[in-house]
Design a protein around this motif. Sequence first.
Motif, mmCIF file in Angstrom:
data_model
loop_
_atom_site.group_PDB
_atom_site.id
_atom_site.type_symbol
_atom_site.label_atom_id
_atom_site.label_comp_id
_atom_site.label_asym_id
_atom_site.label_seq_id
_atom_site.Cartn_x
_atom_site.Cartn_y
_atom_site.Cartn_z
ATOM 1 N N ARG A 88 0.673 -0.968 -0.191
ATOM 2 C CA ARG A 88 0.051 -0.118 -0.318
ATOM 3 C C ARG A 88 1.070 1.468 0.646
ATOM 4 N NH1 ARG A 88 -5.134 1.779 4.071
ATOM 5 N NH2 ARG A 88 -5.152 3.440 3.818
ATOM 6 N N LEU A 89 0.709 2.165 -1.169
ATOM 7 C CA LEU A 89 1.719 3.218 -1.016
ATOM 8 C C LEU A 89 0.443 3.892 -0.400
ATOM 9 C CD1 LEU A 89 3.854 2.156 -4.231
ATOM 10 C CD2 LEU A 89 4.437 1.980 -1.801
ATOM 11 N N GLU A 90 1.301 5.550 -0.258
ATOM 12 C CA GLU A 90 0.644 6.373 0.201
ATOM 13 C C GLU A 90 1.581 7.699 0.041
ATOM 14 O OE1 GLU A 90 -3.004 6.444 2.472
ATOM 15 O OE2 GLU A 90 -1.829 5.212 4.202
ATOM 16 N N PRO A 91 0.933 8.853 0.028
ATOM 17 C CA PRO A 91 0.192 9.328 -0.828
ATOM 18 C C PRO A 91 0.493 9.050 -2.019
ATOM 19 C CG PRO A 91 1.551 11.442 0.224
ATOM 20 C CD PRO A 91 1.765 10.202 0.915
ATOM 21 N N ALA A 92 -0.655 8.927 -2.722
ATOM 22 C CA ALA A 92 -0.435 8.669 -4.030
ATOM 23 C C ALA A 92 -1.500 9.880 -4.736
ATOM 24 C CB ALA A 92 -0.806 7.127 -4.525
ATOM 25 N N ARG A 93 -1.089 9.912 -6.411
ATOM 26 C CA ARG A 93 -1.981 10.846 -6.298
ATOM 27 C C ARG A 93 -1.685 10.902 -8.512
ATOM 28 N NH1 ARG A 93 2.879 12.776 -4.915
ATOM 29 N NH2 ARG A 93 4.748 13.818 -6.411
ATOM 30 N N PHE A 94 -2.352 11.036 -9.215
ATOM 31 C CA PHE A 94 -1.930 10.491 -10.851
ATOM 32 C C PHE A 94 -2.593 11.981 -10.875
ATOM 33 C CE2 PHE A 94 -5.739 8.154 -10.218
ATOM 34 C CZ PHE A 94 -6.587 8.645 -11.714
ATOM 35 N N ASP A 228 -6.300 22.566 -21.154
ATOM 36 C CA ASP A 228 -4.853 22.624 -19.607
ATOM 37 C C ASP A 228 -6.069 22.215 -18.970
ATOM 38 O OD1 ASP A 228 -3.178 24.616 -21.103
ATOM 39 O OD2 ASP A 228 -4.023 25.964 -20.979
ATOM 40 N N LEU A 229 -6.884 21.846 -18.847
ATOM 41 C CA LEU A 229 -7.835 21.696 -17.458
ATOM 42 C C LEU A 229 -7.051 19.164 -18.012
ATOM 43 C CD1 LEU A 229 -11.647 22.460 -18.971
ATOM 44 C CD2 LEU A 229 -9.452 23.093 -17.343
ATOM 45 N N TYR A 230 -7.581 19.195 -16.201
ATOM 46 C CA TYR A 230 -6.803 17.475 -15.661
ATOM 47 C C TYR A 230 -7.804 16.958 -14.160
ATOM 48 C CZ TYR A 230 -3.491 17.890 -18.872
ATOM 49 O OH TYR A 230 -2.029 17.452 -20.128
ATOM 50 N N TYR A 231 -7.944 16.517 -14.695
ATOM 51 C CA TYR A 231 -8.279 15.366 -13.115
ATOM 52 C C TYR A 231 -7.340 15.133 -12.363
ATOM 53 C CZ TYR A 231 -12.693 14.284 -15.458
ATOM 54 O OH TYR A 231 -14.019 14.669 -16.565
ATOM 55 N N LEU A 232 -7.174 15.852 -11.453
ATOM 56 C CA LEU A 232 -5.936 15.835 -10.444
ATOM 57 C C LEU A 232 -6.724 14.710 -9.402
ATOM 58 C CD1 LEU A 232 -4.233 19.177 -9.479
ATOM 59 C CD2 LEU A 232 -3.847 17.661 -12.084
ATOM 60 N N VAL A 233 -6.433 13.703 -8.990
ATOM 61 C CA VAL A 233 -6.331 12.334 -8.425
ATOM 62 C C VAL A 233 -5.758 12.477 -7.379
ATOM 63 C CG1 VAL A 233 -8.079 10.466 -8.024
ATOM 64 C CG2 VAL A 233 -8.247 11.482 -10.217
ATOM 65 N N SER A 234 -6.141 12.163 -6.035
ATOM 66 C CA SER A 234 -5.569 11.968 -5.311
ATOM 67 C C SER A 234 -5.311 10.585 -4.346
ATOM 68 C CB SER A 234 -4.909 13.557 -4.123
ATOM 69 O OG SER A 234 -5.648 13.599 -3.555
ATOM 70 N N GLY A 235 -4.949 9.874 -3.216
ATOM 71 C CA GLY A 235 -5.740 8.617 -2.481
ATOM 72 C C GLY A 235 -4.418 7.807 -2.220
ATOM 73 N N SER A 236 -4.750 6.087 -2.052
ATOM 74 C CA SER A 236 -3.362 5.787 -2.145
ATOM 75 C C SER A 236 -3.952 4.448 -3.161
ATOM 76 C CB SER A 236 -4.463 5.088 -0.759
ATOM 77 O OG SER A 236 -5.524 4.342 -0.486
ATOM 78 N N LEU A 237 -2.815 3.484 -3.401
ATOM 79 C CA LEU A 237 -2.053 2.590 -4.502
ATOM 80 C C LEU A 237 -2.461 1.641 -3.909
ATOM 81 C CD1 LEU A 237 -2.034 1.945 -7.187
ATOM 82 C CD2 LEU A 237 0.304 2.307 -6.645
#
Length: 265
Positions: A88-94, A228-237
């Motif tokens: 489990r890896l965190e904080p993770a984001r894409f 220039d528009l993006y979803y920035l998603v954060s959580g855990s992998l």
Amino acid sequence: MTEQGRGASLIKRGLLLTVFLAPALLQAGDPPIAVGEREAQPFQRYLEDYERCQARREFKPVRGEYETREEYRRRVERLRAGCDGRERLEPARFKAPVFLSYDADAQRFSFELPQARTYRIRYDALVWDDFPKLLVKLPRDKWHVDDPTPRASVYKECRLRRVSFDPAYFSRVEPYRADSWRGCMTYYQRGDDFGWHREEGVFSIEDVTFHAYIPVDKARRLKRRERDLYYLVSGSLRVPERRFDAEHVELRDVRTGEVLITLEP
């Protein structure tokens, strides 16, 4: 080498190149993931790192002739240590690009949160599991119902938990279901005596879609900024499960830094 031999060699090399490139091509569209301060990388690299660690953990080396029992024990422990930290890896984001779809008559954009093929993005923390436990009858006028047997699968829109948006652009945000077998899903079974009983513990999310209402003139201006528009998603992998648990989503203009929509638990 003859011309025929050179031709066969080139074909063989071409086939080998295709074999090696195919996985990369399949994964090219998935959002790379960043963990902590590390640079973003494809999910496959996290999986390979975990699998290498598991292989070291399962490997039992031969004890050396001049190695004491205690030295051997410590060496084996070192080989088997550290895999838990790779599960489990965190904080993770894409980040993933936003593709705008606008209905000028309804004056609203349709947004769909990103998905991936080599890992599953879970949005459970961001939507309500609001299917009732008991129904007198299945609401076929509101949900998609597939009930060829006494066990019926039902689909409806995923209702977002907490949504905030920039009022300079949008007037309101509301959920919707993009197609029949999409949205949030569970099962109901016909009771022996009365109504339909929900199957305990079953809740799945096929996708998360929502409408954001905006006047035509503002929508046109936003369309010009689409790249220039993006979803920035954060959580855990969760690497062994091949899963990313999303806990926070922003729709952001990465050039200006403006956050247009935020989804939270």
